[in-house]
Design a protein around this motif. Structure first.
Motif, PDB file in Angstrom:
ATOM      1  N   UNK A   1       0.877  -1.208  -0.002  1.00 26.48           N
ATOM      2  CA  UNK A   1      -0.013   0.138   0.056  1.00 26.48           C
ATOM      3  C   UNK A   1       0.850   1.311  -0.031  1.00 26.48           C
ATOM      4  N   UNK A   2       0.324   2.390  -0.775  1.00 25.14           N
ATOM      5  CA  UNK A   2       1.225   3.233  -0.743  1.00 25.14           C
ATOM      6  C   UNK A   2       0.462   4.477  -0.048  1.00 25.14           C
ATOM      7  N   UNK A   3       1.100   5.067   0.909  1.00 29.60           N
ATOM      8  CA  UNK A   3       0.500   6.388   1.738  1.00 29.60           C
ATOM      9  C   UNK A   3       1.213   7.262   1.468  1.00 29.60           C
ATOM     10  N   UNK A   4       0.584   8.494   1.683  1.00 35.06           N
ATOM     11  CA  UNK A   4       1.076   9.718   1.806  1.00 35.06           C
ATOM     12  C   UNK A   4       0.769  10.587   3.102  1.00 35.06           C
ATOM     13  N   UNK A   5       1.382  11.376   3.540  1.00 33.78           N
ATOM     14  CA  UNK A   5       1.180  11.958   4.909  1.00 33.78           C
ATOM     15  C   UNK A   5      -0.315  12.572   4.913  1.00 33.78           C
ATOM     16  N   UNK A   6      -0.999  13.165   3.701  1.00 32.56           N
ATOM     17  CA  UNK A   6      -2.108  13.442   3.491  1.00 32.56           C
ATOM     18  C   UNK A   6      -3.038  12.437   3.717  1.00 32.56           C
TER      19      UNK A   6
END
Length: 254
Positions: free
Chosen positions: A236-241
């Motif tokens: 899974x790719x997470x961004x801080x947003x």
């Protein structure tokens, strides 16, 4: 009803995240999954508190430096849960109070208990050296007494030591090891009380004790999800947003 604790470790760079052996043990036992994020820019604390808790970048929120002291204009996790009739709590630096409850008076607002505010139950501090050990104890007391749906626990000692000695110093590394004890002591108790937990950081720390820029040491931060039957895999790719949405997913709210 789901309950969630977010542990926000100020100034914890991903390059020292392997020093938190308890979290690594949970990973190896299949009870946690870890991701690596790049913080938004500028990689400064107050702008990134707003990013983590509202899902907006600093440019979008207008909180672009640490000197902007005003209420957030965005929907935050706190305001959203208040609208849903859920209870919120925070043991955090006073900037969190300024962002989500309003101006901070150290004589009056060190303790907050007000269901009309975005943060219903708060314990706030203003000295970066205020011990992390005390913060965990205060958070535990709020959990036992108030049983909030969402609690933010925000620590500052790693950030403070990083500024004084640098992000590659033994002092910075040792303070990270120290925090690991509090995680291993309190997290099992909170899990037994039915809380799901995420652990993350706002920004890292470069070798000179600074952050705010674009370098990997300043921007790369960890995110751990400790929960039963989590649907997120290592790919899974997470961004801080995405952290606000992650919290909503865990709490099962829109």
């Amino acid at each position: 009803m789901k309950k969630l604790i977010m542990i926000l470790i100020d100034g914890l760079g991903n390059h020292v995240s392997d020093k938190l052996g308890y979290l690594k043990a949970l990973e190896e036992d299949g009870k946690a999954v870890k991701f690596t994020l790049m913080s938004e820019l500028p990689s400064l604390s107050r702008p990134l508190y707003e990013t983590i808790l509202t899902g907006k970048t600093p440019i979008q929120s207008g909180i672009v430096n640490n000197k902007i002291s005003r209420l957030s204009k965005e929907e935050s996790i706190f305001s959203l849960l208040k609208e849903k009739g859920m209870t919120t709590a925070a043991v955090a630096y006073h900037w969190i109070h300024e962002l989500y409850n309003g101006p901070f008076d150290m004589m009056r607002d060190i303790e907050v208990q007000d269901l009309n505010k975005n943060i219903n139950y708060g314990r706030f501090y203003w000295d970066d050296v205020y011990p992390d050990s005390h913060l965990f104890s205060l958070a535990n007391k709020l959990i036992m007494d108030k049983n909030p749906n969402f609690l933010l626990l925000h620590t500052m000692n790693i950030d403070d030591v990083g500024h004084k000695f640098g992000g590659l110093s033994k002092e910075y590394e040792n303070k990270t090891y120290e925090l690991g004890f509090y995680l291993s002591y309190f997290i099992p108790q909170w899990r037994d009380k039915g809380y799901e937990i995420i652990v993350t950081s706002d920004h890292g720390m470069n070798e000179n004790g600074n952050h705010g820029g674009y370098s990997k040491l300043e921007r790369e931060v960890p995110l751990w999800i400790l929960r039963d039957n989590y649907k997120y895999c290592e790919n899974t790719r997470f961004k801080q947003t995405d952290i606000k949405k992650l919290c909503c997913d865990i709490l099962e709210i829109d």
